[in-house]
Scaffold this motif. Structure first.
Motif, PDB file in Angstrom:
ATOM      1  N   THR A   7       0.834  -1.206   0.000  1.00 27.58           N
ATOM      2  CA  THR A   7       0.000   0.000   0.000  1.00 27.58           C
ATOM      3  C   THR A   7       0.867   1.254   0.000  1.00 27.58           C
ATOM      4  O   THR A   7       0.525   2.255  -0.653  1.00 27.58           O
ATOM      5  CB  THR A   7      -0.965  -0.017   1.201  1.00 27.58           C
ATOM      6  OG1 THR A   7      -1.750  -1.220   1.136  1.00 27.58           O
ATOM      7  CG2 THR A   7      -1.897   1.187   1.165  1.00 27.58           C
ATOM      8  N   THR A  10       1.751   1.885  -3.493  1.00 28.27           N
ATOM      9  CA  THR A  10       0.628   2.473  -4.222  1.00 28.27           C
ATOM     10  C   THR A  10       0.525   3.957  -3.912  1.00 28.27           C
ATOM     11  O   THR A  10       0.311   4.786  -4.814  1.00 28.27           O
ATOM     12  CB  THR A  10      -0.684   1.748  -3.860  1.00 28.27           C
ATOM     13  OG1 THR A  10      -0.537   0.352  -4.159  1.00 28.27           O
ATOM     14  CG2 THR A  10      -1.850   2.310  -4.646  1.00 28.27           C
ATOM     15  N   LEU A  11       0.673   4.320  -2.651  1.00 29.46           N
ATOM     16  CA  LEU A  11       0.656   5.747  -2.265  1.00 29.46           C
ATOM     17  C   LEU A  11       1.811   6.499  -2.924  1.00 29.46           C
ATOM     18  O   LEU A  11       1.644   7.640  -3.382  1.00 29.46           O
ATOM     19  CB  LEU A  11       0.716   5.884  -0.738  1.00 29.46           C
ATOM     20  CG  LEU A  11      -0.546   5.455  -0.001  1.00 29.46           C
ATOM     21  CD1 LEU A  11      -0.278   5.349   1.501  1.00 29.46           C
ATOM     22  CD2 LEU A  11      -1.689   6.422  -0.279  1.00 29.46           C
ATOM     23  N   PHE A  62      -8.095  -1.811   1.867  1.00 27.24           N
ATOM     24  CA  PHE A  62      -7.667  -0.464   1.486  1.00 27.24           C
ATOM     25  C   PHE A  62      -6.739  -0.510   0.272  1.00 27.24           C
ATOM     26  O   PHE A  62      -6.872   0.275  -0.668  1.00 27.24           O
ATOM     27  CB  PHE A  62      -6.977   0.238   2.665  1.00 27.24           C
ATOM     28  CG  PHE A  62      -6.536   1.641   2.351  1.00 27.24           C
ATOM     29  CD1 PHE A  62      -7.448   2.609   1.968  1.00 27.24           C
ATOM     30  CD2 PHE A  62      -5.188   1.989   2.428  1.00 27.24           C
ATOM     31  CE1 PHE A  62      -7.039   3.908   1.677  1.00 27.24           C
ATOM     32  CE2 PHE A  62      -4.772   3.279   2.135  1.00 27.24           C
ATOM     33  CZ  PHE A  62      -5.705   4.247   1.766  1.00 27.24           C
ATOM     34  N   LEU A  66      -7.294   1.179  -3.281  1.00 29.12           N
ATOM     35  CA  LEU A  66      -6.387   2.245  -3.702  1.00 29.12           C
ATOM     36  C   LEU A  66      -5.642   1.938  -4.997  1.00 29.12           C
ATOM     37  O   LEU A  66      -5.387   2.839  -5.810  1.00 29.12           O
ATOM     38  CB  LEU A  66      -5.380   2.525  -2.577  1.00 29.12           C
ATOM     39  CG  LEU A  66      -4.562   3.795  -2.678  1.00 29.12           C
ATOM     40  CD1 LEU A  66      -5.474   5.012  -2.684  1.00 29.12           C
ATOM     41  CD2 LEU A  66      -3.577   3.885  -1.516  1.00 29.12           C
ATOM     42  N   ASP A  67      -5.298   0.673  -5.237  1.00 30.54           N
ATOM     43  CA  ASP A  67      -4.504   0.315  -6.412  1.00 30.54           C
ATOM     44  C   ASP A  67      -5.173   0.725  -7.730  1.00 30.54           C
ATOM     45  O   ASP A  67      -4.543   1.396  -8.544  1.00 30.54           O
ATOM     46  CB  ASP A  67      -4.185  -1.182  -6.395  1.00 30.54           C
ATOM     47  CG  ASP A  67      -3.267  -1.559  -7.529  1.00 30.54           C
ATOM     48  OD1 ASP A  67      -2.114  -1.078  -7.562  1.00 30.54           O
ATOM     49  OD2 ASP A  67      -3.700  -2.332  -8.406  1.00 30.54           O
ATOM     50  N   VAL A  69      -7.425   2.965  -8.167  1.00 27.24           N
ATOM     51  CA  VAL A  69      -7.543   4.432  -8.155  1.00 27.24           C
ATOM     52  C   VAL A  69      -6.226   5.053  -8.617  1.00 27.24           C
ATOM     53  O   VAL A  69      -6.208   5.976  -9.442  1.00 27.24           O
ATOM     54  CB  VAL A  69      -7.943   4.950  -6.752  1.00 27.24           C
ATOM     55  CG1 VAL A  69      -7.830   6.464  -6.665  1.00 27.24           C
ATOM     56  CG2 VAL A  69      -9.349   4.500  -6.397  1.00 27.24           C
ATOM     57  N   ALA A  70      -5.122   4.532  -8.104  1.00 31.13           N
ATOM     58  CA  ALA A  70      -3.803   5.043  -8.499  1.00 31.13           C
ATOM     59  C   ALA A  70      -3.566   4.848  -9.993  1.00 31.13           C
ATOM     60  O   ALA A  70      -3.064   5.753 -10.673  1.00 31.13           O
ATOM     61  CB  ALA A  70      -2.713   4.351  -7.688  1.00 31.13           C
TER      62      ALA A  70
END
Length: 191
Positions: A7, A10-11, A62, A66-67, A69-70
């Protein structure tokens, strides 16, 4: 909530987006290569975070949210940059198809999750191939965006058109998979 290594990657990919934008607009002869390099680094984290999540058993809700979305942010922001730099009808249309499909499939997945049938619209192999084709096309277009000769720019445009075609085909695949649940829900709700 504890954030695991996949994660964090990904951020990091999301944080690289402003870097791509800034580097893209630098007035130096190497800015094209640098912007493409940052984009490639971000794309590699897309592969690496998924691989690490599976290898280390560190998948999380999460991270699963998120992945994608990124990925969508990476593609959308970079396509906006490219269209602003070379505002052609072809580039604008293919970018609109790609971004529109991403929005549509995201909405479809959300709706299917609400119906308790998200598994019907999980990521397919064609969707992964589409993402790879988009990434390759974008890298070629980034490298060529301010090159004096634009010798490979047409190659990038052709690759982006192919990516848009894959985008449509995979989008229709998701819609076809969801259609029984959508039509049943619409009939049940009186719509």
């Amino acid at each position: 909530m504890r954030i695991n290594l996949p994660t964090w990657l990904t951020l990091f990919r999301i944080l690289l987006l402003p870097v791509v934008v800034v580097v893209f607009y630098l007035p130096w002869h190497w800015s094209s290569l640098a912007a493409a390099g940052v984009f490639v680094a971000a794309a590699l984290t897309d592969w690496l975070d998924g691989w690490l999540a599976r290898k280390l058993g560190q998948t999380s809700p999460f991270g699963a949210f998120l992945d994608p979305v990124a990925d969508k942010l990476m593609v959308t922001v970079t396509l906006f940059l490219l269209v602003s730099d070379h505002p052609s009808a072809l580039l604008a249309l293919t970018s609109a198809v790609i971004v529109g499909r991403e929005i549509g499939v995201s909405a479809l997945r959300e709706w299917m999750a609400e119906l308790g049938q998200r598994a019907r619209v999980r990521v397919q192999l064609l969707g992964k191939l589409k993402t790879i084709m988009q990434f390759v096309a974008i890298v070629v277009l980034l490298v060529e965006h301010d090159a004096g000769t634009l010798r490979f720019y047409k190659v990038g445009e052709v690759l982006l058109v192919l990516a848009a075609a894959l985008t449509l085909v995979s989008g229709f695949g998701y819609l076809r998979a969801a259609w029984p649940a959508l039509s049943e829900s619409s009939f049940r709700d009186g719509g």
